[in-house]
Design an enzyme around this catalytic site. Structure first.
Site, PDB file in Angstrom:
ATOM      1  N   TYR A 249      40.544  79.046  69.550  1.00  0.00           N
ATOM      2  CA  TYR A 249      39.473  78.862  68.651  1.00  0.00           C
ATOM      3  C   TYR A 249      38.592  77.700  68.867  1.00  0.00           C
ATOM      4  O   TYR A 249      37.406  77.659  69.150  1.00  0.00           O
ATOM      5  CB  TYR A 249      39.898  79.178  67.043  1.00  0.00           C
ATOM      6  CG  TYR A 249      38.832  78.737  65.799  1.00  0.00           C
ATOM      7  CD1 TYR A 249      37.601  79.512  65.988  1.00  0.00           C
ATOM      8  CD2 TYR A 249      38.898  77.104  65.514  1.00  0.00           C
ATOM      9  CE1 TYR A 249      36.825  78.978  64.981  1.00  0.00           C
ATOM     10  CE2 TYR A 249      37.901  76.982  64.358  1.00  0.00           C
ATOM     11  CZ  TYR A 249      36.741  77.673  64.229  1.00  0.00           C
ATOM     12  OH  TYR A 249      35.967  77.199  63.304  1.00  0.00           O
TER      13      TYR A 249
HETATM   14  P1  NAD Z   1      33.247  83.846  57.542  1.00  0.00           P
HETATM   15  O1  NAD Z   1      34.044  84.739  58.372  1.00  0.00           O
HETATM   16  O2  NAD Z   1      33.494  84.131  56.043  1.00  0.00           O
HETATM   17  O3  NAD Z   1      31.715  84.237  58.185  1.00  0.00           O
HETATM   18  C1  NAD Z   1      31.320  84.495  59.369  1.00  0.00           C
HETATM   19  C2  NAD Z   1      30.371  85.751  59.514  1.00  0.00           C
HETATM   20  O4  NAD Z   1      29.859  85.880  60.742  1.00  0.00           O
HETATM   21  C3  NAD Z   1      31.051  87.035  58.887  1.00  0.00           C
HETATM   22  O5  NAD Z   1      30.451  87.666  57.737  1.00  0.00           O
HETATM   23  C4  NAD Z   1      31.158  87.844  60.110  1.00  0.00           C
HETATM   24  O6  NAD Z   1      31.024  89.275  59.971  1.00  0.00           O
HETATM   25  C5  NAD Z   1      29.745  87.177  60.860  1.00  0.00           C
HETATM   26  N1  NAD Z   1      29.956  87.367  62.512  1.00  0.00           N
HETATM   27  C6  NAD Z   1      30.848  87.221  63.229  1.00  0.00           C
HETATM   28  N2  NAD Z   1      30.668  87.421  64.618  1.00  0.00           N
HETATM   29  C7  NAD Z   1      29.157  88.048  64.337  1.00  0.00           C
HETATM   30  C8  NAD Z   1      28.254  88.721  65.439  1.00  0.00           C
HETATM   31  N3  NAD Z   1      28.699  88.729  66.642  1.00  0.00           N
HETATM   32  N4  NAD Z   1      27.024  89.339  64.837  1.00  0.00           N
HETATM   33  C9  NAD Z   1      27.050  89.087  63.556  1.00  0.00           C
HETATM   34  N5  NAD Z   1      27.536  88.673  62.733  1.00  0.00           N
HETATM   35  C10 NAD Z   1      28.851  87.931  63.124  1.00  0.00           C
HETATM   36  O7  NAD Z   1      33.546  82.514  58.207  1.00  0.00           O
HETATM   37  P2  NAD Z   1      33.035  81.060  57.345  1.00  0.00           P
HETATM   38  O8  NAD Z   1      34.192  80.358  56.662  1.00  0.00           O
HETATM   39  O9  NAD Z   1      31.992  81.211  56.610  1.00  0.00           O
HETATM   40  O10 NAD Z   1      32.552  80.475  58.705  1.00  0.00           O
HETATM   41  C11 NAD Z   1      31.206  80.276  59.057  1.00  0.00           C
HETATM   42  C12 NAD Z   1      31.061  79.668  60.146  1.00  0.00           C
HETATM   43  O11 NAD Z   1      31.524  78.182  60.086  1.00  0.00           O
HETATM   44  C13 NAD Z   1      31.817  79.974  61.656  1.00  0.00           C
HETATM   45  O12 NAD Z   1      31.044  79.664  62.531  1.00  0.00           O
HETATM   46  C14 NAD Z   1      33.073  79.073  61.519  1.00  0.00           C
HETATM   47  O13 NAD Z   1      33.695  78.886  62.826  1.00  0.00           O
HETATM   48  C15 NAD Z   1      32.598  77.701  60.848  1.00  0.00           C
HETATM   49  N6  NAD Z   1      33.400  76.942  60.495  1.00  0.00           N
HETATM   50  C16 NAD Z   1      34.096  77.198  59.059  1.00  0.00           C
HETATM   51  C17 NAD Z   1      34.808  76.407  58.624  1.00  0.00           C
HETATM   52  C18 NAD Z   1      35.596  76.500  57.218  1.00  0.00           C
HETATM   53  O14 NAD Z   1      36.337  75.846  56.763  1.00  0.00           O
HETATM   54  N7  NAD Z   1      35.161  77.708  56.668  1.00  0.00           N
HETATM   55  C19 NAD Z   1      34.807  75.249  59.009  1.00  0.00           C
HETATM   56  C20 NAD Z   1      34.428  74.819  60.467  1.00  0.00           C
HETATM   57  C21 NAD Z   1      33.584  75.513  60.754  1.00  0.00           C
HETATM   58  C1  UGA Z   2      39.892  75.651  58.620  1.00  0.00           C
HETATM   59  C2  UGA Z   2      39.080  76.985  58.914  1.00  0.00           C
HETATM   60  O1  UGA Z   2      40.019  78.203  58.843  1.00  0.00           O
HETATM   61  C3  UGA Z   2      38.544  77.063  60.477  1.00  0.00           C
HETATM   62  O2  UGA Z   2      37.806  78.262  60.546  1.00  0.00           O
HETATM   63  C4  UGA Z   2      37.787  75.860  60.541  1.00  0.00           C
HETATM   64  O3  UGA Z   2      37.306  75.927  61.921  1.00  0.00           O
HETATM   65  C5  UGA Z   2      38.493  74.520  60.151  1.00  0.00           C
HETATM   66  O4  UGA Z   2      38.993  74.554  58.993  1.00  0.00           O
HETATM   67  C6  UGA Z   2      37.689  73.242  60.404  1.00  0.00           C
HETATM   68  O5  UGA Z   2      38.033  72.533  59.711  1.00  0.00           O
HETATM   69  O6  UGA Z   2      36.989  73.220  61.470  1.00  0.00           O
HETATM   70  P1  UGA Z   2      42.112  75.021  58.852  1.00  0.00           P
HETATM   71  O7  UGA Z   2      42.104  73.450  58.599  1.00  0.00           O
HETATM   72  O8  UGA Z   2      43.301  75.050  59.756  1.00  0.00           O
HETATM   73  O9  UGA Z   2      40.874  75.721  59.462  1.00  0.00           O
HETATM   74  O10 UGA Z   2      42.389  75.383  57.214  1.00  0.00           O
HETATM   75  P2  UGA Z   2      43.307  76.474  56.984  1.00  0.00           P
HETATM   76  O11 UGA Z   2      43.247  77.781  57.530  1.00  0.00           O
HETATM   77  O12 UGA Z   2      42.899  76.569  55.264  1.00  0.00           O
HETATM   78  O13 UGA Z   2      44.859  75.992  57.134  1.00  0.00           O
HETATM   79  C7  UGA Z   2      45.088  74.380  56.576  1.00  0.00           C
HETATM   80  C8  UGA Z   2      46.533  74.191  56.682  1.00  0.00           C
HETATM   81  O14 UGA Z   2      47.261  75.156  55.702  1.00  0.00           O
HETATM   82  C9  UGA Z   2      47.079  74.423  58.017  1.00  0.00           C
HETATM   83  O15 UGA Z   2      48.003  73.553  58.388  1.00  0.00           O
HETATM   84  C10 UGA Z   2      47.801  75.579  57.833  1.00  0.00           C
HETATM   85  O16 UGA Z   2      48.687  75.755  58.903  1.00  0.00           O
HETATM   86  C11 UGA Z   2      48.276  75.648  56.386  1.00  0.00           C
HETATM   87  N1  UGA Z   2      48.431  77.140  55.945  1.00  0.00           N
HETATM   88  C12 UGA Z   2      47.326  78.008  55.867  1.00  0.00           C
HETATM   89  C13 UGA Z   2      49.483  77.281  55.362  1.00  0.00           C
HETATM   90  O17 UGA Z   2      50.471  76.803  55.397  1.00  0.00           O
HETATM   91  N2  UGA Z   2      49.770  78.719  54.800  1.00  0.00           N
HETATM   92  C14 UGA Z   2      48.716  79.527  54.955  1.00  0.00           C
HETATM   93  O18 UGA Z   2      48.936  80.802  54.179  1.00  0.00           O
HETATM   94  C15 UGA Z   2      47.614  79.184  55.356  1.00  0.00           C
END
Ligand code: NAD
Ligand code: UGA
Length: 332
Positions: free
Chosen positions: A160
């Protein structure tokens, strides 16, 4: 409660496109923009009747100034969506560290890299002035536990993270082309939480476990630390990235929390008044021990600082889960 955490925006784009608008961060961003006066086209490939998408989009449906398009950026005609846009917010993508080792990797590559390349070509053709792309703290990989600075060499530790690094670098490479009309800001979000958080994420699962009495799977010993970022803070940084005149390049968006999973569990326990039952499992490959944002560049370039501490944000998240429907995985 969540209303009180939301900032007021004084500067927003006139017209914007948000990809991933049916997702967690995208739906919040879209709502904030439309409320502040931006005309938004939201694009997402998810079936809008899918329960999570429908719930995420619920508050947008009645808002004038919002148009939702169901389309896959891997194959759809992108140019018509971008006509007259001042900014494109590219949040569509496949998130999540752990599943990226499996067969879904092709989906990560297709949505995070190939679809982004299609979007970039369209952004250049339509001469969109600003592209804000969602990158990830995961591009830093394993660190020594100190603050990660944007200039640190990236060492992604999961498939990822490799795709997110490729995505942000692709966007930045496009911006270096001669006469490129688009300035690009790549936001490295650090573990965003709050209402409507994805159900695979830890904060959501901890709060659901506390509310429902169901056990929580804990991968590893719980000493992993994250720079948890409240959703409204992440949205505020994202809006600022579109409007700050000289913003460009990579910028960390971290909530400033530096908290372990065990501490998150402690907060969930105290908010709900019940101790979560833990099911211990092995650490997941590719999960890093610590993420921690150096906040300097976000402050200097965007004038942004996080406003919501973890306890306050988790309370808002908990209150949301306590009242919201099964679309977000709350046990009845
Ligand atoms: P999410 O899965 O809730 O939202 C992503 C959306 O993108 C989904 O609704 C999905 O249907 C849409 N999508 C995926 N592929 C697509 C495509 N080919 N065409 C059109 N739509 C598409 O995820 P999120 O947590 O809201 O994350 C949003 C973005 O932020 C992502 O790029 C993710 O990698 C990034 N990000 C999220 C976090 C986090 O903590 N949530 C942290 C770091 C980065
Ligand atoms: C999150 C998002 O899921 C990613 O999409 C994003 O890119 C990333 O943040 C980011 O900061 O860039 P992560 O930090 O792994 O990734 O967040 P969680 O999925 O909430 O996991 C956090 C920690 O909780 C990890 O160590 C994971 O192993 C742990 N975890 C998660 C558990 O112990 N149990 C669970 O059921 C889920």
């Amino acid at each position: 409660m969540t209303q009180q955490l939301r900032p007021q925006y004084t500067s927003v784009p006139r017209r914007a496109v948000v990809t991933g608008a049916a997702g967690f961060i995208g739906s919040h961003l879209t709502h904030a923009l439309v409320q502040a006066g931006t005309t938004v086209i939201g694009v997402d490939r998810r079936d809008p009747t899918d329960p999570t998408a429908a719930a995420n989009l619920e508050s947008l449906r009645s808002l004038p100034g919002y148009v939702h398009i169901t389309a896959d950026l891997i194959s759809c005609a992108i140019d018509p969506l971008l006509i007259d846009a001042d900014a494109v917010f590219h949040l569509a993508g496949i998130p999540g560290v752990r599943p990226s080792w499996g067969v879904k990797f092709t989906d990560y590559v297709a949505s995070n890299i190939l679809a982004t390349k299609r979007l970039l070509d369209a952004v250049a053709r339509l001469r969109v002035p600003r592209l804000v792309v969602a990158s990830s703290s995961s591009v830093y990989g394993s660190t020594d536990g100190g603050h990660s600075v944007e200039t640190d060499p990236p060492r992604p530790a999961s498939p990822y993270a490799v795709t997110k690094l490729a995505e942000e670098q692709l966007c930045l490479a496009h911006a270096t082309q001669p006469r490129c009309p688009t300035s690009v800001v790549a936001l490295r979000y650090f573990t965003v939480y709050g209402p409507r958080q994805r159900t695979d994420m830890f904060t959501h699962r901890a709060l659901v476990a506390a509310l429902s009495g169901q056990p929580l799977r804990l991968y590893g010993d719980g000493h992993q630390r994250r720079d948890f970022t409240y959703i409204d803070d992440a949205v505020a940084a994202t809006v600022a990235a579109a409007t700050a005149p000289d913003a460009y390049g990579v910028i960390n968006v971290g909530g400033g929390s530096n908290v372990s999973l065990l501490e998150v569990i402690g907060i969930a326990n105290s908010l709900v008044g019940r101790d979560i039952e833990l099911h211990h499992e092995n650490p997941r490959h590719g999960d890093v021990l610590v993420t921690r944002a150096h906040p300097g560049r976000a402050h200097e370039v965007l004038g942004w600082k996080p406003q919501v501490d973890l306890h306050t944000g988790m309370r808002a998240h908990m209150e949301f889960l306590a009242t919201k429907p099964a679309a977000y995985g709350r046990a009845a």
